[in-house]
Design an enzyme around this catalytic site. Structure first.
Site, PDB file in Angstrom:
ATOM      1  N   HIS A   1      -6.586   2.372   5.174  1.00  0.00           N
ATOM      2  CA  HIS A   1      -5.886   2.141   6.439  1.00  0.00           C
ATOM      3  C   HIS A   1      -6.839   1.502   7.449  1.00  0.00           C
ATOM      4  CE1 HIS A   1      -3.785   5.585   4.544  1.00  0.00           C
ATOM      5  NE2 HIS A   1      -2.696   5.026   5.013  1.00  0.00           N
TER       6      HIS A   1
ATOM      7  N   GLU B   1       5.755  -4.519  -1.445  1.00  0.00           N
ATOM      8  CA  GLU B   1       5.269  -5.590  -0.577  1.00  0.00           C
ATOM      9  C   GLU B   1       5.511  -6.946  -1.227  1.00  0.00           C
ATOM     10  OE1 GLU B   1       3.667  -2.820  -1.396  1.00  0.00           O
ATOM     11  OE2 GLU B   1       3.748  -1.775   0.541  1.00  0.00           O
TER      12      GLU B   1
HETATM   13  C1  LIG Z   1       1.174  -0.203  -1.424  1.00  0.00           C
HETATM   14  C2  LIG Z   1       1.516   0.733  -0.319  1.00  0.00           C
HETATM   15  N1  LIG Z   1       2.511   0.424   0.530  1.00  0.00           N
HETATM   16  C3  LIG Z   1       2.809   1.242   1.557  1.00  0.00           C
HETATM   17  C4  LIG Z   1       2.123   2.395   1.753  1.00  0.00           C
HETATM   18  C5  LIG Z   1       2.446   3.297   2.940  1.00  0.00           C
HETATM   19  N2  LIG Z   1       3.097   4.523   2.506  1.00  0.00           N
HETATM   20  C6  LIG Z   1       2.391   5.636   2.231  1.00  0.00           C
HETATM   21  S1  LIG Z   1       3.328   6.866   1.642  1.00  0.00           S
HETATM   22  C7  LIG Z   1       4.743   5.946   1.785  1.00  0.00           C
HETATM   23  C8  LIG Z   1       6.060   6.526   1.384  1.00  0.00           C
HETATM   24  C9  LIG Z   1       6.096   6.914  -0.046  1.00  0.00           C
HETATM   25  O1  LIG Z   1       7.255   7.631  -0.317  1.00  0.00           O
HETATM   26  P1  LIG Z   1       7.542   8.270  -1.739  1.00  0.00           P
HETATM   27  O2  LIG Z   1       7.104   7.342  -2.814  1.00  0.00           O
HETATM   28  O3  LIG Z   1       8.939   8.701  -1.774  1.00  0.00           O
HETATM   29  O4  LIG Z   1       6.563   9.513  -1.820  1.00  0.00           O
HETATM   30  P2  LIG Z   1       6.551  10.848  -0.936  1.00  0.00           P
HETATM   31  O5  LIG Z   1       5.716  10.569   0.267  1.00  0.00           O
HETATM   32  O6  LIG Z   1       7.945  11.176  -0.597  1.00  0.00           O
HETATM   33  O7  LIG Z   1       5.909  11.890  -1.780  1.00  0.00           O
HETATM   34  C10 LIG Z   1       4.449   4.677   2.289  1.00  0.00           C
HETATM   35  C11 LIG Z   1       5.434   3.620   2.551  1.00  0.00           C
HETATM   36  C12 LIG Z   1       1.085   2.683   0.838  1.00  0.00           C
HETATM   37  N3  LIG Z   1       0.361   3.808   0.929  1.00  0.00           N
HETATM   38  N4  LIG Z   1       0.813   1.849  -0.184  1.00  0.00           N
END
Ligand SMILES: Cc1ncc(C[n+]2csc(CCOP(=O)(O)OP(=O)(O)O)c2C)c(N)n1
Ligand SMILES: [Mg+2]
Lengths: 436, 358
Positions: free
Chosen positions: B150, B81
């Site tokens: 959320h 972000e």
């Molecule tokens: C600071 C923040 N930004 C955005 C999100 C929303 N979000 C939750 S999981 C995710 C994707 C994460 O992907 P990855 O790191 O590859 O982990 P995976 O879900 O594949 O295990 C996002 C964008 C969040 N939880 N926290």
């Protein structure tokens, strides 16, 4: 001023007069995954070295001397289901079967809880299907008192540490049996007794925290180390890079795991930098040891984690491990992966399924067979079903059996300050006045 | 130094087009339409954020935009972000008009430095040489069982900072008109979208079936360009008994509670917190003599505190009862106790009854 492009400054100035330059237009590169819905998946661009190809350096090696490890792939289980090469941890049969059981338990647990969400018993769930080896392999390679700072997809650690299923399910149902008092989104566990740090919904915040824990352990002359996990998408967050810097500067006894399951919700790993290099290679710039591991090969995960743990314990510093794996299911119960990726991907994934691979290995060794596997799966399904029934006695989300309303004000501070006491009382009065 | 780099952004002509067709839209569609219209009109508008490209955003707010405008103008970003907002500052400095999405307002904190120290102060510290004409869209607020990460309402953190505007719509019609105005605005604007009312208005009765925007007058939205100026409040209901100041989801909760109570309240939907339409507020409170402030965000130092101070400063001699606030409690947003936390009909009713007795 000299002309850095060497193309002759004078000529360039004599351009079309609009830009005053005669250079090709710049282009923005926006990554695109190899396959989208409706297209067939293609993994031929993956370089998968032979299972015995990776050398196993000394645990005390200088990071600069082992840079290649960040670009290779540590594998143990080969195409014939044999355990081969320098990284073969040569585990006894009982350990192999424990690994198999914990992975199968994780999958059974996920299946049950996913279904519970679909049945409206809770708000949210996240599976770890296809990634079970990452948490089970690591949990079994660490000591039980090593401290874990996981993301939301390492439920396997708790299971491998024999944490009660009912306790996890109480959390998922946010019911009156939930030790976390129904405050957290389902699966955001906390289990201090199991060396499992409170999970945050905010990505990668756990990374520097794990480094801090490890630094504290080192500063106090303790023998315990820390380990942390994040997804490949999450490596983009600033916290990841702060963690690497601290880990490097203080040679913190920490293992930093990047679970590269190729997807971050709908964004493929290219949006975290995978088109340019590996995630293990993030370690190189920080002067940290980096290992890249077949994350669907639990023996490789185990061996790499052991290597990193031994390194940390002998004050040789941190390790960053990339676990190369695949997110077989949707990101969570809130998304439909067929909207953004090829449905073929998971069946074509070239590194197979972690449970199927270990099972085949055990069968090859003659310590396991299809029948025992079927019996185990059935037993585990019953185990989680019974646990779910038990947990449901404490309530499911939205059905009254939750912690009392006034508990909402507890634990904001150690001692409740006057303004919170006032708000708490006001809430109770209002609900009473309303006849509720 | 290249002359090609423009430091001042001049948007396309902003005249009202001939009244376009009006169709039914829910809030997501209205927001999508605002970006669509602005991308058509102004080639410098770009949309970026986590999952906003091919997928069209986790709430589908940017659906179809990448397909229509291409990847140079609508693109997914790495999950950072701080990076998203920092990059948007740089793009703005070049002369683009970025519309970054922060997937949930709860995840805006890593971007705080880029927003508060950079975007919000760029015009000031460069005496107008550089500006940050970005509109940061972000779903906020509770009511969807999202737990503490959320559900948050962080608007008060930003209204406290000078140099950044904060806009919050409560209907599809407003969402589109305000978002267009925010995108055209040359200053950084936070556009917080009340996610609970994306698909339908919410009266606070969580135990009754959810309603959609179908049939709602404010879900009739022009397909083309129109703008609602920032800093103009909307009288959601005219009345004389008391003034209720609110925004976002709470407008609907307040409307329903007022209707149930049968009280002649004047409901002011603020629409924009900074700049604030204090004239409308002042006129209303001077007329009614009573003021209730309702927001979902935590109470201490929340935007209600600012409203209360300003109303007191301007309307003290007209007040017949103390100004009251109904807000989220000063705790994180709990998961299972979401409805005890949410400042719903029970709490608003009690507050109205009290303020009318005083
Ligand atoms: C600071 C923040 N930004 C955005 C999100 C929303 N979000 C939750 S999981 C995710 C994707 C994460 O992907 P990855 O790191 O590859 O982990 P995976 O879900 O594949 O295990 C996002 C964008 C969040 N939880 N926290
Ligand atoms: Mg991922």
């Amino acid at each position: 001023m000299s002309d850095p492009t060497g193309s002759g400054g004078v000529d360039r100035q004599a351009g079309d007069g609009q830009t005053g330059r005669n250079l090709p237009p710049l282009r923005l590169h926006v990554p695109e995954p190899p396959a989208r819905p409706g297209e067939s998946a293609d993994f031929t661009h993956f370089e998968i070295p032979a299972a015995d190809a990776a050398p196993r350096p000394d645990e005390a090696a200088q990071p600069g001397a082992i840079r290649d490890m960040a670009y290779g792939l540590i594998r143990v289980l080969d195409e014939e289901d044999a355990a081969v090469g320098a990284w073969n941890p040569k585990l006894p049969p009982e350990t192999l079967l424990r690994m198999l059981r914990y992975m199968a338990l994780t999958r059974a647990f996920d299946a049950r809880m996913f279904r519970a969400q679909r049945q409206g018993k809770t708000s949210f769930y996240m599976k770890s299907t296809g990634e079970e080896a990452v948490s089970i392999g690591a949990a079994l390679a660490l000591s039980r008192d090593d401290m874990c700072f996981p993301s939301y997809r390492q439920q396997g650690i708790l299971l491998a540490r024999d944490w009660p299923l009912v306790d996890m399910m109480n959390q998922i149902y946010s019911n009156k049996g939930d030790r976390l008092k129904g405050r957290q989104l389902p699966i955001m566990y906390s289990a201090r007794e199991a060396g499992f740090f409170s999970i945050s919904g905010n990505l990668t915040t756990q990374y520097p925290q794990a480094v801090g824990w490890a630094m504290a352990s080192a500063a106090r002359g303790d023998t315990r180390i820390a380990a942390t996990w994040c997804g490949e998408g999450s490596t983009a967050e600033g916290d990841f890079h702060s963690a690497c810097t601290f880990a490097s500067v203080y040679r913190a006894p920490v293992i930093m795991n990047v679970v590269n399951n190729q997807w971050a919700i709908s964004s493929f790993s290219g949006f975290a930098g995978a088109e340019a290099t590996t995630f293990a290679a993030r370690a190189v710039g920080y002067g940290i040891a980096g290992l890249r591991v077949d994350g669907n090969d639990i023996l490789a995960v185990y061996a790499a984690t052991r290597w990193a743990a031994d390194r940390a314990r002998s004050n040789a510093g941190p390790t960053l491990i990339e676990h190369f794996t695949y997110r077989v299911e949707g990101h969570s119960t809130s998304d439909d992966p067929t909207a953004y990726r090829s449905v073929e991907e998971s069946s074509l994934w070239p590194l197979g399924d972690p449970i199927a691979r270990l099972k085949a290995h055990c069968i090859t060794l003659g310590i396991w067979d299809e029948d025992s596997h079927a019996v185990m799966d059935k037993e585990l399904a019953e185990l989680v079903r019974d646990a779910a029934r038990e947990a449901e006695k404490n309530g499911i989300l939205g059905h009254g059996l939750h912690h009392p309303m006034e508990s909402m004000f507890e634990d904001v501070f150690e001692e409740m300050p006057p303004h919170l006491k006032e708000q708490q009382q006001q809430m109770l009065d209002e609900w009473k006045a309303a006849g509720l | 130094m290249s002359e090609a780099i423009e430091t001042e952004v001049v948007s396309e002509v902003m005249t009202q087009e001939t009244p376009a067709d009006t169709i039914h839209m829910n809030m997501i569609q209205a927001i999508n339409s605002a970006m669509d219209v602005m991308m058509e009109r102004d080639p410098t508008v770009v949309v970026m954020g986590e999952d906003v490209g091919f997928f069209g955003g986790v709430f589908r707010a940017t659906a179809g935009l990448q397909q229509k405008f291409g990847k140079n103008r609508v693109f997914d970003t790495p999950i950072t972000e701080c990076g998203i907002i920092g990059v948007a500052v740089g793009m703005g400095a070049y002369g683009l008009r970025p519309v970054p999405e922060i997937q949930f307002a709860d995840y805006i904190y890593p971007a705080l430095d880029q927003l508060v120290s950079e975007a919000a102060r760029l015009r000031y510290r460069s005496a107008g040489e550089f500006i940050a004409p970005m509109t940061v869209r972000s779903p906020f607020g509770g009511g969807i069982f999202g737990g503490q990460t959320h559900s948050q309402s962080p608007e008060g953190i930003f209204t406290h900072c000078s140099g950044i505007k904060t806009v919050i719509p409560s209907t599809p019609y407003d969402a589109k008109g305000l978002l267009i105005a925010a995108i055209e605005d040359n200053d950084p604007t936070l556009f917080f979208e009340p996610k609970r009312i994306y698909n339908g208005p919410f009266d606070g009765h969580y135990d009754t079936p959810a309603t959609s925007w179908a049939g709602h007058a404010d879900a009739q939205v022009p397909t083309g360009y129109y703008r609602i100026p920032l800093g103009k409040a909307r009288i959601a209901r005219a009345g004389g008994a008391l003034t209720i100041l609110c925004y976002g989801t709470m407008v609907h909760v307040v409307e329903d509670t007022v209707k149930t109570l049968g009280i002649d309240a004047e409901i002011v939907d603020l629409r924009s917190l900074v700049p604030l339409d204090i004239d409308t507020i002042e006129a209303s409170v001077k007329k009614t003599g009573r003021c209730l402030i309702v927001h979902e965000a935590t109470r201490t130092s929340g935007f209600g505190a600012e409203l209360s101070a300003q109303v007191q400063e301007r309307c003290f001699y007209h007040l017949e009862a103390p100004i009251a606030r109904v807000t989220g409690f000063d705790t994180p947003y709990p998961h299972s106790l979401e409805w005890a936390y949410f400042p719903g009909p029970v709490r608003i009713r009690e507050a109205i009854n009290k303020i009318m007795k005083d």
